[in-house]
Design an enzyme around this catalytic site. Sequence first.
Site, mmCIF file in Angstrom:
data_model
loop_
_atom_site.group_PDB
_atom_site.id
_atom_site.type_symbol
_atom_site.label_atom_id
_atom_site.label_comp_id
_atom_site.label_asym_id
_atom_site.label_seq_id
_atom_site.Cartn_x
_atom_site.Cartn_y
_atom_site.Cartn_z
ATOM 1 C CB ILE A 1 -0.947 0.005 1.221
ATOM 2 C CG1 ILE A 1 -1.816 -1.252 1.245
ATOM 3 C CG2 ILE A 1 -1.833 1.253 1.199
ATOM 4 C CD1 ILE A 1 -2.686 -1.379 2.487
ATOM 5 C CG LEU B 1 0.718 3.566 4.775
ATOM 6 C CD1 LEU B 1 1.344 4.837 4.236
ATOM 7 C CD2 LEU B 1 -0.119 2.884 3.711
ATOM 8 C CB ALA B 2 6.122 1.232 8.798
ATOM 9 C CE1 TYR C 1 -2.101 -5.013 11.545
ATOM 10 C CE2 TYR C 1 -4.414 -5.624 11.337
ATOM 11 C CZ TYR C 1 -3.326 -4.890 10.911
ATOM 12 O OH TYR C 1 -3.457 -4.016 9.856
ATOM 13 C CB VAL D 1 -7.349 -14.625 0.131
ATOM 14 C CG1 VAL D 1 -8.301 -13.464 -0.123
ATOM 15 C CG2 VAL D 1 -7.910 -15.896 -0.484
ATOM 16 N N GLY E 1 -11.927 -19.741 14.767
ATOM 17 C CA GLY E 1 -11.927 -18.333 15.145
ATOM 18 C C GLY E 1 -11.965 -17.356 13.989
#
Length: 311
Positions: free
Chosen positions: A12, A72-73, A141, A184, A267
């Site tokens: 990105i 963005l890192a 995260y 994906v 999950g």
Amino acid sequence: MKVLVTGGAGFIGSHVCDAFVRAGHEVIALDNLSSGKKENLDPRVRLEVIDIRAPEAAQLIRAERPQVMLHLAAQMDVRRSVEDPRFDAEANILGFLNLLEASRQAGVQKVVFSSTGGAIYGEQDVFPAPESHPTRPVSPYGVSKASGELYLGYYKAQYGLNYVALRYANVYGPRQNPHGEAGVVSIFCQRLLGGRECTIYGEGKQTRDFVYVEDVARANLLAVEKDSSGAINIGTGVETDINRLYSLLARSAGVDKPALHAPGKPGEQMRSCVDNALARRVLGWQPSVELPEGLRRTVSFFREHTGRQAS
């Protein structure tokens, strides 16, 4: 305007660099190249190879004094965050604080923070989820991204550092790496073009909100140009299940073969989709690339870069 893009050589981040270069800004990319690649960058972008946790990253901000930092890192692999939450926090919380402190000292005017619209909401109560939806992250995260937003709120209240937290849906497109949920798309592209079978976990009815990377880069540019602040969702507001995603990708790749199915992953979030009404209202942003066209472009990119794993 001088802008610093952390993670600028990544998937990105490099598209964000492209958007700001095209708009005539001076762009510095800060990246440790753990997943980013120099070849992702426009030659007009200056690359500084530094880890965001290092004192040198803070020194760079204080020396360059950019008007805007686009952050963005990140450690962005949800599964790795579960396996090693400490590493996730070191990169996504402590690394970010290192940059925030330097930004405050250097007089940075605005921070645009790449947050998450999937992991931060957890299992949603409504679809699509607005920014007012409770934040209930179910992975380290997601917790680290929610923490980043809270720290930004503190720095704005205490020091007047303005910010926008862009809560991305599942970003896909050229240069994508195979990590994280949206990976994906790149995984399927690589396997389809390599003549290998693709595996869908579970029945394939789990849904995600897939948003094209160039639309996301444009949102970053608008977040700087517009007088906006706070959290803003960046997504299409449309749910697409994995079965349909595979079908569209297989058609673009010229493959007429069904995917394999394996047991679902414990999950795994079943549905995820974000409301973009606020982005339309305050940024004038809306997605411009529909999923079939975005996937076609993505397949074309991977076809042209056979054997190369984009990041």
